[in-house]
Design a protein around this motif. Structure first.
Motif, PDB file in Angstrom:
ATOM      1  N   ASN A  78       0.850  -1.195   0.000  1.00 15.55           N
ATOM      2  CA  ASN A  78       0.000   0.000   0.000  1.00 15.55           C
ATOM      3  C   ASN A  78       0.879   1.237   0.000  1.00 15.55           C
ATOM      4  O   ASN A  78       1.949   1.237   0.590  1.00 15.55           O
ATOM      5  CB  ASN A  78      -0.894   0.040   1.244  1.00 15.55           C
ATOM      6  CG  ASN A  78      -1.927  -1.053   1.233  1.00 15.55           C
ATOM      7  OD1 ASN A  78      -2.559  -1.308   0.219  1.00 15.55           O
ATOM      8  ND2 ASN A  78      -2.080  -1.728   2.351  1.00 15.55           N
ATOM      9  N   ARG A  79       0.362   2.300  -0.631  1.00 16.63           N
ATOM     10  CA  ARG A  79       1.077   3.575  -0.627  1.00 16.63           C
ATOM     11  C   ARG A  79       0.077   4.692  -0.326  1.00 16.63           C
ATOM     12  O   ARG A  79      -0.967   4.776  -0.953  1.00 16.63           O
ATOM     13  CB  ARG A  79       1.728   3.828  -1.979  1.00 16.63           C
ATOM     14  CG  ARG A  79       2.449   5.163  -2.045  1.00 16.63           C
ATOM     15  CD  ARG A  79       3.224   5.326  -3.300  1.00 16.63           C
ATOM     16  NE  ARG A  79       2.327   5.396  -4.456  1.00 16.63           N
ATOM     17  CZ  ARG A  79       2.752   5.461  -5.703  1.00 16.63           C
ATOM     18  NH1 ARG A  79       4.042   5.445  -5.965  1.00 16.63           N
ATOM     19  NH2 ARG A  79       1.908   5.529  -6.701  1.00 16.63           N
ATOM     20  N   GLY A  80       0.431   5.527   0.668  1.00 16.48           N
ATOM     21  CA  GLY A  80      -0.400   6.674   0.994  1.00 16.48           C
ATOM     22  C   GLY A  80      -1.577   6.371   1.883  1.00 16.48           C
ATOM     23  O   GLY A  80      -2.506   7.170   1.980  1.00 16.48           O
ATOM     24  N   MET A  81      -1.592   5.238   2.556  1.00 15.97           N
ATOM     25  CA  MET A  81      -2.734   4.846   3.376  1.00 15.97           C
ATOM     26  C   MET A  81      -2.819   5.671   4.660  1.00 15.97           C
ATOM     27  O   MET A  81      -3.900   5.916   5.177  1.00 15.97           O
ATOM     28  CB  MET A  81      -2.642   3.366   3.713  1.00 15.97           C
ATOM     29  CG  MET A  81      -3.909   2.777   4.221  1.00 15.97           C
ATOM     30  SD  MET A  81      -3.695   0.985   4.289  1.00 15.97           S
ATOM     31  CE  MET A  81      -5.345   0.483   4.583  1.00 15.97           C
ATOM     32  N   ASP A  85      -6.472  12.660   2.564  1.00 15.50           N
ATOM     33  CA  ASP A  85      -6.520  13.482   1.364  1.00 15.50           C
ATOM     34  C   ASP A  85      -7.305  14.759   1.674  1.00 15.50           C
ATOM     35  O   ASP A  85      -8.491  14.688   2.010  1.00 15.50           O
ATOM     36  CB  ASP A  85      -7.185  12.701   0.229  1.00 15.50           C
ATOM     37  CG  ASP A  85      -7.084  13.394  -1.102  1.00 15.50           C
ATOM     38  OD1 ASP A  85      -6.562  14.530  -1.155  1.00 15.50           O
ATOM     39  OD2 ASP A  85      -7.522  12.813  -2.104  1.00 15.50           O
ATOM     40  N   ARG A  93     -10.075   8.612   2.994  1.00 12.47           N
ATOM     41  CA  ARG A  93      -8.672   8.599   2.596  1.00 12.47           C
ATOM     42  C   ARG A  93      -8.552   7.967   1.207  1.00 12.47           C
ATOM     43  O   ARG A  93      -9.400   7.190   0.801  1.00 12.47           O
ATOM     44  CB  ARG A  93      -7.838   7.789   3.588  1.00 12.47           C
ATOM     45  CG  ARG A  93      -7.873   8.344   4.988  1.00 12.47           C
ATOM     46  CD  ARG A  93      -7.003   7.494   5.905  1.00 12.47           C
ATOM     47  NE  ARG A  93      -7.118   7.927   7.286  1.00 12.47           N
ATOM     48  CZ  ARG A  93      -6.407   8.904   7.828  1.00 12.47           C
ATOM     49  NH1 ARG A  93      -5.547   9.545   7.108  1.00 12.47           N
ATOM     50  NH2 ARG A  93      -6.570   9.224   9.091  1.00 12.47           N
ATOM     51  N   THR A  94      -7.491   8.302   0.542  1.00 11.26           N
ATOM     52  CA  THR A  94      -7.190   7.653  -0.737  1.00 11.26           C
ATOM     53  C   THR A  94      -5.810   7.029  -0.633  1.00 11.26           C
ATOM     54  O   THR A  94      -4.929   7.565   0.028  1.00 11.26           O
ATOM     55  CB  THR A  94      -7.199   8.646  -1.915  1.00 11.26           C
ATOM     56  OG1 THR A  94      -6.208   9.626  -1.694  1.00 11.26           O
ATOM     57  CG2 THR A  94      -8.555   9.283  -2.082  1.00 11.26           C
ATOM     58  N   TRP A  95      -5.640   5.882  -1.254  1.00 17.71           N
ATOM     59  CA  TRP A  95      -4.343   5.224  -1.281  1.00 17.71           C
ATOM     60  C   TRP A  95      -4.276   4.325  -2.495  1.00 17.71           C
ATOM     61  O   TRP A  95      -5.269   4.130  -3.199  1.00 17.71           O
ATOM     62  CB  TRP A  95      -4.060   4.456   0.012  1.00 17.71           C
ATOM     63  CG  TRP A  95      -4.950   3.288   0.297  1.00 17.71           C
ATOM     64  CD1 TRP A  95      -4.740   1.990  -0.054  1.00 17.71           C
ATOM     65  CD2 TRP A  95      -6.188   3.302   1.007  1.00 17.71           C
ATOM     66  NE1 TRP A  95      -5.762   1.201   0.390  1.00 17.71           N
ATOM     67  CE2 TRP A  95      -6.665   1.976   1.054  1.00 17.71           C
ATOM     68  CE3 TRP A  95      -6.946   4.301   1.625  1.00 17.71           C
ATOM     69  CZ2 TRP A  95      -7.869   1.632   1.666  1.00 17.71           C
ATOM     70  CZ3 TRP A  95      -8.138   3.952   2.233  1.00 17.71           C
ATOM     71  CH2 TRP A  95      -8.576   2.626   2.249  1.00 17.71           C
ATOM     72  N   THR A  96      -3.111   3.803  -2.724  1.00 18.22           N
ATOM     73  CA  THR A  96      -2.876   2.902  -3.854  1.00 18.22           C
ATOM     74  C   THR A  96      -2.522   1.531  -3.306  1.00 18.22           C
ATOM     75  O   THR A  96      -1.665   1.411  -2.443  1.00 18.22           O
ATOM     76  CB  THR A  96      -1.721   3.426  -4.731  1.00 18.22           C
ATOM     77  OG1 THR A  96      -2.003   4.761  -5.125  1.00 18.22           O
ATOM     78  CG2 THR A  96      -1.546   2.570  -5.956  1.00 18.22           C
ATOM     79  N   ARG A  97      -3.196   0.521  -3.809  1.00 18.52           N
ATOM     80  CA  ARG A  97      -2.945  -0.856  -3.391  1.00 18.52           C
ATOM     81  C   ARG A  97      -2.362  -1.625  -4.572  1.00 18.52           C
ATOM     82  O   ARG A  97      -2.876  -1.540  -5.684  1.00 18.52           O
ATOM     83  CB  ARG A  97      -4.240  -1.515  -2.920  1.00 18.52           C
ATOM     84  CG  ARG A  97      -4.043  -2.959  -2.501  1.00 18.52           C
ATOM     85  CD  ARG A  97      -5.253  -3.553  -1.842  1.00 18.52           C
ATOM     86  NE  ARG A  97      -6.461  -3.375  -2.625  1.00 18.52           N
ATOM     87  CZ  ARG A  97      -7.689  -3.538  -2.130  1.00 18.52           C
ATOM     88  NH1 ARG A  97      -7.854  -3.871  -0.875  1.00 18.52           N
ATOM     89  NH2 ARG A  97      -8.736  -3.364  -2.890  1.00 18.52           N
ATOM     90  N   ASN A 122      -6.368   2.297  -7.408  1.00 14.78           N
ATOM     91  CA  ASN A 122      -6.544   3.415  -6.498  1.00 14.78           C
ATOM     92  C   ASN A 122      -7.751   3.124  -5.621  1.00 14.78           C
ATOM     93  O   ASN A 122      -8.807   2.747  -6.122  1.00 14.78           O
ATOM     94  CB  ASN A 122      -6.774   4.712  -7.279  1.00 14.78           C
ATOM     95  CG  ASN A 122      -5.570   5.083  -8.113  1.00 14.78           C
ATOM     96  OD1 ASN A 122      -4.450   4.962  -7.668  1.00 14.78           O
ATOM     97  ND2 ASN A 122      -5.803   5.522  -9.329  1.00 14.78           N
TER      98      ASN A 122
END
Length: 167
Positions: A78-81, A85, A93-97, A122
């Motif tokens: 995960n990135r940005g969890m 936002d 929240r938004t993140w990339t998995r 996303n």
């Protein structure tokens, strides 16, 4: 009359055998290049040789990698969890998995091949609940950057050039 019934019986009994084949015989099955695309690439070497390059690439791209010691063929990240936002109201929240599968496709002794499949999405969800929704699409440039980075980190002796001398 007997000949007609014999042909009919033969055709009737052979039909399930022909239909039940899952794939074509080996000369007609797809080559390893059929697995090559935007989200999957073939690398020279074994999964044990390619996996460290995949892990390093994910970490360099800012992903928090979740490694399971029992399952070495699948990696989640995960990135940005952790960051909220500011453009989204409330506690969303938004993140990339990312999910990466690493598996053998050719176990040849002198020139093994490993397939790396990458699936990225996303995600948008609350910080408290388990509700998640996928949105938008990940650009193909992300996949290209990932695979170029993996290829640059795979050891040089794993990437044979031309014919490989016998071991």
């Amino acid at each position: 009359m007997i000949r007609l019934s014999t042909l009919t019986l033969t055709a009737f009994l052979s039909a399930p055998f022909i239909v039940s084949c899952a794939s074509a015989p080996p000369p007609f099955s797809p080559s390893q290049e059929a697995y090559r695309g935007v989200k999957a690439r073939t690398f020279a070497g074994t999964p044990e040789e390619v996996r460290p390059a995949v892990l390093a690439t994910l970490r360099n791209m800012g992903f928090d990698v979740h490694v399971d010691s029992l399952d070495t063929s699948y990696i989640t990240a995960n990135r940005g969890m952790a960051a909220k936002d500011p453009t989204i109201p409330g506690e969303m929240r938004t993140w990339t998995r990312a999910g990466v599968e690493i598996r053998f496709i050719d176990r040849h002794r002198r020139a093994p091949r490993t397939l790396v499949e990458l699936d990225v999405e996303n995600i948008q969800g609350s910080s408290e609940g388990a509700i998640e929704a996928s949105f938008g699409s990940v650009p193909s440039s992300f996949y290209d950057e990932f695979f170029q980075s993996v290829e640059s980190q795979v050891p040089q002796e794993v990437r044979p050039i031309g014919l490989v001398p016998p071991a």
